[in-house]
Motif scaffolding. Structure first.
Motif, PDB file in Angstrom:
ATOM      1  N   GLN A 133       0.979  -1.514  -0.004  1.00 30.05           N
ATOM      2  CA  GLN A 133      -0.045   0.307  -0.278  1.00 30.05           C
ATOM      3  C   GLN A 133       0.601   1.400  -0.070  1.00 30.05           C
ATOM      4  OE1 GLN A 133      -3.250  -0.339  -0.778  1.00 30.05           O
ATOM      5  NE2 GLN A 133      -3.118   1.654  -1.178  1.00 30.05           N
ATOM      6  N   PRO A 134       1.981   1.457   0.755  1.00 27.05           N
ATOM      7  CA  PRO A 134       2.657   2.701   0.668  1.00 27.05           C
ATOM      8  C   PRO A 134       3.213   3.068  -0.777  1.00 27.05           C
ATOM      9  CG  PRO A 134       3.252   1.470   2.573  1.00 27.05           C
ATOM     10  CD  PRO A 134       2.503   0.593   1.842  1.00 27.05           C
ATOM     11  N   LEU A 135       3.689   1.838  -1.493  1.00 25.68           N
ATOM     12  CA  LEU A 135       3.988   2.055  -2.722  1.00 25.68           C
ATOM     13  C   LEU A 135       2.889   2.415  -3.662  1.00 25.68           C
ATOM     14  CD1 LEU A 135       6.527   1.777  -4.871  1.00 25.68           C
ATOM     15  CD2 LEU A 135       5.808  -0.532  -4.864  1.00 25.68           C
ATOM     16  N   VAL A 136       1.737   1.920  -3.672  1.00 23.68           N
ATOM     17  CA  VAL A 136       0.514   2.039  -4.450  1.00 23.68           C
ATOM     18  C   VAL A 136       0.149   3.866  -4.363  1.00 23.68           C
ATOM     19  CG1 VAL A 136      -1.712   1.466  -4.863  1.00 23.68           C
ATOM     20  CG2 VAL A 136      -0.306  -0.426  -4.585  1.00 23.68           C
ATOM     21  N   ASP A 137       0.126   4.142  -3.013  1.00 24.94           N
ATOM     22  CA  ASP A 137      -0.077   5.216  -2.516  1.00 24.94           C
ATOM     23  C   ASP A 137       0.785   6.351  -3.121  1.00 24.94           C
ATOM     24  OD1 ASP A 137      -2.294   4.312  -1.059  1.00 24.94           O
ATOM     25  OD2 ASP A 137      -1.121   4.509   0.850  1.00 24.94           O
ATOM     26  N   ARG A 138       1.989   5.976  -3.380  1.00 22.87           N
ATOM     27  CA  ARG A 138       2.929   6.879  -3.911  1.00 22.87           C
ATOM     28  C   ARG A 138       2.698   7.024  -5.451  1.00 22.87           C
ATOM     29  NH1 ARG A 138       8.022   8.267  -1.114  1.00 22.87           N
ATOM     30  NH2 ARG A 138       7.960   7.219   0.927  1.00 22.87           N
ATOM     31  N   TRP A 139       2.353   5.817  -6.038  1.00 24.27           N
ATOM     32  CA  TRP A 139       2.071   5.868  -7.561  1.00 24.27           C
ATOM     33  C   TRP A 139       1.014   6.705  -7.812  1.00 24.27           C
ATOM     34  CZ3 TRP A 139       5.568   5.491 -11.176  1.00 24.27           C
ATOM     35  CH2 TRP A 139       6.551   4.717 -11.116  1.00 24.27           C
ATOM     36  N   MET A 140       0.091   6.518  -7.003  1.00 28.93           N
ATOM     37  CA  MET A 140      -1.506   6.990  -7.177  1.00 28.93           C
ATOM     38  C   MET A 140      -1.415   8.614  -7.125  1.00 28.93           C
ATOM     39  SD  MET A 140      -3.154   4.520  -8.368  1.00 28.93           S
ATOM     40  CE  MET A 140      -4.891   5.109  -8.260  1.00 28.93           C
ATOM     41  N   LYS A 141      -0.517   9.092  -5.989  1.00 31.89           N
ATOM     42  CA  LYS A 141      -0.533  10.390  -5.682  1.00 31.89           C
ATOM     43  C   LYS A 141       0.150  11.048  -6.791  1.00 31.89           C
ATOM     44  CE  LYS A 141       1.174  13.431  -2.326  1.00 31.89           C
ATOM     45  NZ  LYS A 141       2.304  13.770  -1.238  1.00 31.89           N
ATOM     46  N   THR A 142       1.416  10.454  -7.593  1.00 26.89           N
ATOM     47  CA  THR A 142       2.161  10.873  -8.281  1.00 26.89           C
ATOM     48  C   THR A 142       1.809  11.055  -9.735  1.00 26.89           C
ATOM     49  OG1 THR A 142       4.116  10.346  -7.198  1.00 26.89           O
ATOM     50  CG2 THR A 142       4.424  10.999  -9.220  1.00 26.89           C
ATOM     51  N   ILE A 143       1.093   9.819 -10.128  1.00 30.47           N
ATOM     52  CA  ILE A 143       0.507   9.738 -11.691  1.00 30.47           C
ATOM     53  C   ILE A 143      -0.707   9.281 -11.756  1.00 30.47           C
ATOM     54  CG2 ILE A 143       2.936   9.570 -12.386  1.00 30.47           C
ATOM     55  CD1 ILE A 143       2.516   6.738 -13.216  1.00 30.47           C
ATOM     56  N   GLY A 144      -1.459   8.972 -10.570  1.00 32.64           N
ATOM     57  CA  GLY A 144      -2.850   8.431 -10.829  1.00 32.64           C
ATOM     58  C   GLY A 144      -3.270   6.952 -11.218  1.00 32.64           C
ATOM     59  N   LYS A 145      -1.968   6.353 -11.285  1.00 29.68           N
ATOM     60  CA  LYS A 145      -1.966   4.923 -11.654  1.00 29.68           C
ATOM     61  C   LYS A 145      -0.690   4.210 -11.271  1.00 29.68           C
ATOM     62  CE  LYS A 145      -0.485   5.580 -16.557  1.00 29.68           C
ATOM     63  NZ  LYS A 145      -0.733   5.387 -17.807  1.00 29.68           N
ATOM     64  N   LEU A 146      -1.138   3.017 -11.334  1.00 26.35           N
ATOM     65  CA  LEU A 146       0.198   1.950 -11.147  1.00 26.35           C
ATOM     66  C   LEU A 146       0.943   2.021 -12.455  1.00 26.35           C
ATOM     67  CD1 LEU A 146      -1.157  -0.838  -9.201  1.00 26.35           C
ATOM     68  CD2 LEU A 146       0.239   1.195  -8.132  1.00 26.35           C
ATOM     69  N   PRO A 147       2.167   1.889 -12.510  1.00 19.28           N
ATOM     70  CA  PRO A 147       3.072   1.697 -13.962  1.00 19.28           C
ATOM     71  C   PRO A 147       2.515   0.341 -14.507  1.00 19.28           C
ATOM     72  CG  PRO A 147       4.372   1.600 -11.905  1.00 19.28           C
ATOM     73  CD  PRO A 147       3.305   1.831 -11.472  1.00 19.28           C
ATOM     74  N   GLY A 148       2.661   0.394 -15.803  1.00 19.02           N
ATOM     75  CA  GLY A 148       2.579  -0.741 -16.722  1.00 19.02           C
ATOM     76  C   GLY A 148       3.366  -1.668 -16.590  1.00 19.02           C
TER      77      GLY A 148
END
Length: 148
Positions: A133-148
């Motif tokens: 979750q901490p990693l997911v939250d960083r991605w969501m906050k930064t680019i709004g999605k998880l990287p592909g």
């Protein structure tokens, strides 16, 4: 024979390789450890003629006999090859292929520097990045999605 693509992390350097089989190997030599910052690196030996570059990687002469290809923008390690231009072979890093899942290690090289504790990691706890979750939250906050 299968045509496979790959490249660096940022996409600046791309290649297409004609792959004949799924053989790869792990190199544990100290030079590869230092060049990658890892305990080993997975390579796929190729005929240089079977690799087409959209853009050639930069090269670092890592010893008097060898050079390593990399992306100067993102730092991705891409190749190892002997410096003499007569050598018809080169190694591509397995991880730089767009789909490295095809390849299987068939031997170890540079075993004098092998860190055996890192070879068989079966049974260690396993964690998915998309469930951390901490990693997911960083991605969501930064680019709004998880990287592909």
């Amino acid at each position: 024979m299968t045509e496979m693509t790959g490249g660096c992390m940022c996409g600046r350097i791309r290649y297409t390789a004609e792959v004949r089989d799924d053989k790869a190997y792990l190199c544990h030599c100290r030079m590869c450890q230092r060049a990658t910052g890892g305990v080993s690196i997975a390579y796929r030996n190729m005929k240089r003629a079977d690799v087409r570059w959209e853009r050639e990687p930069e090269h670092y002469h890592s010893s008097p006999i060898a050079k390593r290809g990399f992306c100067a923008e993102c730092g991705t390690t891409l190749t190892f090859q002997f410096s003499d231009e007569e050598s018809e072979n080169m190694d591509l890093t397995v991880g730089s292929f767009d789909d490295p899942s095809r390849f299987r290690p068939v031997h170890h090289f540079g075993v004098e520097s092998m860190h055996r504790a890192w070879i068989n990691t079966e049974g260690l706890p396993e964690y998915r990045t998309d469930e951390h979750q901490p990693l997911v939250d960083r991605w969501m906050k930064t680019i709004g999605k998880l990287p592909g």
